[in-house]
Every structure is written in structure tokens, then in C-alpha cells.
Design a protein around this motif. Structure first.
Motif, PDB file in Angstrom:
ATOM      1  N   THR A 113       0.824  -1.201   0.000  1.00 40.01           N
ATOM      2  CA  THR A 113       0.000   0.000   0.000  1.00 40.01           C
ATOM      3  C   THR A 113       0.860   1.252   0.000  1.00 40.01           C
ATOM      4  O   THR A 113       0.508   2.258  -0.631  1.00 40.01           O
TER       5      THR A 113
ATOM      6  N   GLU B 111      -0.006   3.299  -3.199  1.00 38.11           N
ATOM      7  CA  GLU B 111      -0.839   4.448  -2.839  1.00 38.11           C
ATOM      8  C   GLU B 111       0.005   5.479  -2.096  1.00 38.11           C
ATOM      9  O   GLU B 111       0.746   6.228  -2.710  1.00 38.11           O
TER      10      GLU B 111
ATOM     11  N   GLN C  98      -2.616   5.923   3.478  1.00 34.60           N
ATOM     12  CA  GLN C  98      -3.458   4.776   3.175  1.00 34.60           C
ATOM     13  C   GLN C  98      -2.852   3.479   3.707  1.00 34.60           C
ATOM     14  O   GLN C  98      -3.569   2.567   4.102  1.00 34.60           O
TER      15      GLN C  98
ATOM     16  N   ASP D 164      -3.753   3.193   7.317  1.00 34.08           N
ATOM     17  CA  ASP D 164      -5.158   2.825   7.440  1.00 34.08           C
ATOM     18  C   ASP D 164      -5.363   1.345   7.135  1.00 34.08           C
ATOM     19  O   ASP D 164      -6.084   0.642   7.856  1.00 34.08           O
ATOM     20  N   ARG D 165      -4.731   0.866   6.075  1.00 34.39           N
ATOM     21  CA  ARG D 165      -4.869  -0.554   5.731  1.00 34.39           C
ATOM     22  C   ARG D 165      -4.206  -1.443   6.780  1.00 34.39           C
ATOM     23  O   ARG D 165      -4.693  -2.544   7.063  1.00 34.39           O
TER      24      ARG D 165
END
Length: 361
Positions: free
Chosen positions: A76, A80, A84, A87-88
């Protein structure tokens, strides 16, 4: 001249906006990416376990979970951004903790069903162990099932009114030192070991020279059940909006009638759920039954006289025998007990959904 200047001023922000990269059009991982990360992590975890010579699959699972978190964060971050990725990572930690909690429960359920389903049949549910040796494949759980239903039923008849009235007092009337003392003792009783409750009733039996019976076991279960009923009922009563109480009192309705006709009917769904969960909590207790009921191979439908059995005591008793046939009976009785608890939970959820306040316009 002024129109051209205004036109230029109006066109500049548009050009600047088109040149600035939009966050909505940035790269994003597909929805199936977590499944791919999980598959890769499992493959690497299993490969690592095999290469290291680990025999325990628990070690494979822990390594796979750790690799899943690392792969999710790194992939990620690269595709990204780091925000993010964090968050993941948090989402992945939640999923890993959920699986770590579910896997042992699923394993326990699968083991019990696979070992007990073969022995569980109509004969097993309708016969007792009267005259059956431990090495014989016959015998059933009927006497223990009767004992559990009677003991839990008596404990519920005693605990539910006491617990509900105590919760009503704490929420509606409780103020001062008495309410604080009741709350303190309820908190203490919530964490009391079951063996202590059994010893308390046993001391009363020795002082009064009372013989073992199902009633004595039910009294010990009552001690364990009351604080659960008090706590669950108290929380449900606190959820009732004060506006309902105020509206009833404003109409001149006495407080006791407001509690009886407004507060309790509003919270009855949650109260019933709490009582059902308390029943499920005491259904599997073994120590008080061993001390106070003594167990019996015969069918004793009278809980007020003579020794009785129960499902937890029956499971321990058959396991102690140590034969293959007794192990099969123990697994089948464990399956009956789990089914009993699951049925109570399903009934509680159904009542809670049925009695839940209807929302809508």
C-alpha cells in the motif's frame, strides 16, 4: 481591456486546477488486493514452517499473519501512500485479531461435533446410565439433562426477580451509601469463582445438616447468576430515555407505575437477553455441582431430595472412567451442552430483535 483582464483572471484558476494532480485520480489497489496479500502470506508462512521444520500449524498461522501485515503495509505504501498504508495496516490488524479469536472457537466446535455427532441419537437422549458399566457402549444422558434443566430453572426463578429488582433500585431509586454498597458487592460477586459459591452453600449444608440435592446446586448457581442479571438489567434500564419517564410523571402517574408500565416494557427485550445470557453462563458450571449435588446414575426428577446429575458433571464423570465408550459419551454430552447454550443465545437474539423499539418515520 477590463473584460480581457477579467477573462484572464477567470481562466487562470481553471488552468491551475487542471495542472494540479487530483487525489481522486491517484493510484489505488484493487478490491481483491487483501485476498491476494493473504494468499501470498499463507504460502510464505507455510513454506517457512516447512523449511524450518516446524510441526505446529499454529506457528505457521502466526508467521502468515505477521507476513500479511508486512505485505499489506509495504504494498500500500508503494502503490498508494503512507497514509493509506497506515489505514490498511490498522484494518489488517483488526482482521487478524478477529481470525485469532474465531479460529479456536471454530476448532473447538468442529472437534466437538466430529467426536460427538456419531454417538448422539435418540437412544442417548432418552436413557440414563443406570446399570451401565463404563466399558459398555450403551447408556445415555437423560438423567443429566433432566438435572441441568431443573437446576438451571430453579436458579433462574430465584435470580431473575432478585436481579431485576436490584437493578431497578440502583437505576430508579439508588442514592447514597446503600446504593454504593450494593454496586460494590455486585461488582465483587461478578468475579467470584464458582468453587467459592459452592463452598459457601456447602458450609450452610454442614451447619444445617442438609443432604445433597439439586436445590443446593441451584442455590450456588443463583449466586453466580444474580450479578450478571443485575448488570445487564441495569444497563438496559439506563438506555431508556428520561423523556419517557418525565412525560409519564408529568401526567400524574406514580413513579412505581411509570417503572412498571413504561420503563420495564421499553427495556424488556434487553432484559430478557441478559437473563438468557446469564442462564448460558451457569449452564456449564461443574464445581458447585460436584460439591453439592454429588451426581447420580439414576433418573431423579425431584431436585429437592437426593443426588442428581447434570451435563457438566456427566462429562467430567465419563471422562474420568477412561474407556473409549465413556469418551464417546462425554463428547456427545458436550455437544448437547453446546447445543443447549447456542439455543439459548439464539432465543435471546430473537427476543431482543422482536422486542426492540421500532424505528422509522
Amino acid at each position: 481591456m477590463s473584460q480581457a483582464a477579467n477573462t484572464g483572471i477567470q481562466e487562470r484558476p481553471a488552468a491551475t486546477a487542471s495542472a494540479r494532480p487530483s487525489s481522486l485520480s491517484s493510484r489505488a489497489l484493487p478490491r481483491w488486493a487483501p485476498l491476494a496479500f493473504a494468499a501470498v502470506a499463507i504460502a510464505l508462512g507455510v513454506g517457512t514452517g516447512i523449511a524450518a521444520g516446524w510441526q505446529s500449524r499454529t506457528q505457521w498461522g502466526l508467521v502468515s499473519a505477521l507476513l500479511f501485515l508486512v505485505i499489506s503495509y509495504i504494498a500500500t505504501s508503494v502503490v498508494e501512500n503512507r497514509r493509506q498504508a497506515k489505514d490498511r495496516l490498522a484494518t489488517s490488524v483488526v482482521w487478524v485479531c478477529f481470525l485469532l479469536a474465531v479460529v479456536p472457537l471454530a476448532s473447538l466446535l468442529w472437534t466437538t461435533v466430529s467426536n460427538g455427532a456419531e454417538r448422539l441419537d435418540g437412544y442417548f437422549l432418552t436413557h440414563s446410565m443406570a446399570g451401565v458399566l463404563g466399558s459398555e457402549p450403551t447408556g445415555g444422558v437423560y438423567h443429566a439433562l433432566i438435572g441441568t434443566l431443573e437446576q438451571v430453572g430453579i436458579a433462574t426463578l430465584i435470580s431473575a426477580p432478585i436481579g431485576m429488582l436490584t437493578a431497578v433500585y440502583l437505576v430508579e431509586y439508588g442514592k447514597g451509601a446503600l446504593a454504593k454498597a450494593v454496586t460494590f458487592f455486585v461488582d465483587v460477586m461478578t468475579g467470584i469463582p464458582s468453587i467459592v459459591a459452592g463452598l459457601f452453600i456447602l458450609s450452610i449444608m454442614l451447619m444445617t445438616k442438609t443432604q445433597p440435592s439439586g436445590l443446593m446446586g441451584a442455590l450456588a448457581l443463583t449466586i453466580l447468576m444474580i450479578p450478571v442479571v443485575v448488570r445487564s438489567t441495569e444497563e438496559m434500564l439506563k438506555l431508556v430515555p428520561n423523556e419517557l419517564r418525565e412525560a409519564s410523571l408529568a401526567l400524574g402517574v406514580p413513579k412505581w407505575r411509570t417503572i412498571l408500565k413504561v420503563v420495564l416494557p421499553t427495556a424488556i427485550g434487553g432484559i430478557t437477553t441478559g437473563v438468557m445470557l446469564a442462564i448460558a453462563r451457569i449452564a456449564g458450571e461443574t464445581a458447585p455441582i460436584m460439591l453439592l449435588v454429588f451426581g447420580s446414575q439414576l433418573i431423579n426428577p425431584n431436585p429437592f431430595q437426593g443426588a442428581q446429575s447434570s451435563l457438566p458433571f456427566y462429562i467430567w464423570e465419563q471422562y474420568k472412567v477412561g474407556t473409549d465408550q465413556s469418551y464417546d459419551r462425554a463428547w456427545a454430552a458436550a455437544l448437547v451442552l453446546i447445543a443447549f447454550v447456542m439455543i439459548l443465545n439464539l432465543v435471546a437474539r430473537g427476543i431482543a430483535r422482536w422486542k426492540a423499539p421500532k424505528t422509522g418515520r
